[in-house]
Design an enzyme around this catalytic site. Structure first.
Site, short mmCIF file in Angstrom:
data_model
loop_
_atom_site.label_atom_id
_atom_site.label_comp_id
_atom_site.label_asym_id
_atom_site.label_seq_id
_atom_site.Cartn_x
_atom_site.Cartn_y
_atom_site.Cartn_z
N SER A 116 -42.14 -24.27 -4.27
CA SER A 116 -41.55 -23.49 -5.35
C SER A 116 -42.67 -22.88 -6.20
CB SER A 116 -40.59 -24.36 -6.17
OG SER A 116 -39.78 -23.57 -7.01
N GLU A 206 -39.21 -18.65 1.50
CA GLU A 206 -37.88 -19.15 1.14
C GLU A 206 -37.62 -18.75 -0.30
OE1 GLU A 206 -37.16 -21.93 -1.18
OE2 GLU A 206 -39.23 -21.76 -1.86
N HIS A 276 -35.57 -24.67 -0.84
CA HIS A 276 -34.68 -25.28 -1.82
C HIS A 276 -33.30 -25.58 -1.21
CE1 HIS A 276 -37.59 -23.31 -4.50
NE2 HIS A 276 -37.18 -24.11 -5.46
#
Length: 301
Positions: A116, A206, A276
């Protein structure tokens, strides 16, 4: 933009009893129960887990001031007893930390694990030619299935990584250095000193909670900047909660990605188990990888 080094260093395998340090380079901690679950997993594997001085600091939405977070990361990196750095969570803040930051040279690099917002930290290690791990932060580790946990544990102890399997979108075969990260965070690093040279890399991306039009806008920026014309292949993880608002006319995120990536003439594999909102299998950032668009697999060389 920085060219990728010709040779990369991989940290040494971990041994039970090794020390791992928890740092919070991005957002402030909120999920304390989940953090403890993650710490308990590492300790159950036999590792000594300690906390950086400011891991629970709060400075607005950040886990401390930029200097406090830099100092915690630096202290863990230079600690000769520390063999790995575990990021507590993502959020936002790594870009601010990386201003005026250079990784000091040490005799033996150590593992850094996160995803992230931690994308920025992992990409900064590319410049120094050090392999890192895109994978669960401490607050998400306990959500991982057993196979993903054992894959993480085994790789850190020196075992090779098994391939990941997804769905083929565009056929072909590509080999190159693996550069993985969150699409939104990575997009904001384009044009900075931490942007790697994407020539002949396998790009793994992602994202989460981004509407399809926002995904379209970011991927279009990658196209317009010339970066997507350089990559050898694209590995797509999970795009979780990326639906359009109710009543808003839209393509799906899969349709957007298919449209924006389908004419590049390179292999594209989607639905790989990372990112995620589900299984977040580790990816060795900076290692050599092979993307098989015929079989729908991402392998690590």
């Amino acid at each position: 933009m920085s060219s990728l080094p010709k040779n990369f260093l991989q940290p040494l395998p971990l041994q039970p009893g090794d020390r791992l340090t928890v740092v919070s380079p991005s957002g402030s901690l909120r999920e304390l129960a989940d953090l403890q679950k993650g710490v308990d997993i590492w300790r159950s594997w036999g590792y000594e887990v300690i906390f950086s001085q400011g891991y629970h600091n709060r400075f607005g939405y950040l886990a401390g001031t930029d200097q406090q977070r830099r100092q915690d990361l630096l202290h863990a990196w230079l600690d000769p007893q520390c063999k790995g750095i575990l990021c507590s969570r993502g959020g936002y803040g790594s870009a601010r930390l990386l201003e005026d930051w250079q990784w000091p040279a040490i005799s033996q690099p150590k593992w850094v694990l996160g995803f992230s917002d931690v994308t920025g930290i992992l990409w900064s290690l590319l410049k120094s030619g050090i392999i890192s791990l895109h994978g669960p932060v401490l607050t998400t580790l306990s959500d991982e299935p057993d196979w993903a946990l054992e894959r993480l544990r085994g790789h850190l102890q020196g075992l090779p990584l098994a391939p990941l399997t997804g769905n083929s979108w565009q056929k072909g075969m590509a080999r190159g250095r693996l550069v993985a990260g969150n699409l939104t965070v990575a997009t904001h690093f384009l044009g900075t000193e931490w942007q790697p040279d994407f020539e002949n890399v396998i790009l793994a991306i992602e994202d989460v909670t981004e509407s399809p039009y926002r995904i379209d806008r970011m991927v279009t920026q990658w196209r317009a900047s010339g970066n997507l014309s350089q990559v050898a292949g694209i590995a797509l993880g999970r795009f979780s909660e990326c639906e359009a608002p109710a009543g808003f006319p839209s393509w799906t995120v899969e349709e957007v990605l298919g449209d924006r990536l389908g004419d590049l003439g390179i292999p594209v594999v989607a639905d790989l188990p990372f990112g995620h909102g589900g299984v977040n299998a580790i990816l060795p950032v900076g290692s050599k990888a092979e993307l098989d668009g015929d079989a729908g697999t991402l392998s690590f060389l």
